[in-house]
Scaffold this motif. Sequence first.
Motif: not given
Length: 155
Positions: A118-122, A133-135
């Motif tokens: 939902v936030l499109q991050n890893v 954190i990678f967005a």
Amino acid sequence: METAYHDLIEEYHSEDIMSVNHSKLIHRLSVALDRYDNQYDILPELELELSTGKCKPDVSIFNNLDVDWLNDVIFYSQPPIIAVEILSPRQALTELTDKAYKQYFPAGVQSVWLVIPVLQNVYILLPDGSKQIFADGVLEDPVTGFELDLNYVFK
């Protein structure tokens, strides 16, 4: 009154329910990581029986494993280098962080990727408690050097 559908859903753990986005992300991660196939095995939904218990990461990454087509293994007992977990729609984030710190790292996993659709991050978690954190852009795993184009993964 609860519906039959609700009763059916209640029979499963939240991580056992596969959504469209969850399934799509497993596929895209596997495709994006395929370029590392000569050195690593990228194995989606592999059942593991680690020293810390049974688990099933969405994607497990190992150094290339020996292939024995005559003798398959249902519960693999060696820890992957990387365990990838994708947050399911009805799952608490603490389920995944607990799994990383209480199950994966004590068993020898070197890097855990938590994918938050939902936030499109890893988030990349490491055994020493550090995280990255990678967005968007390119994710780089500090353990393997893998590069992953998040624009492709979340397109």
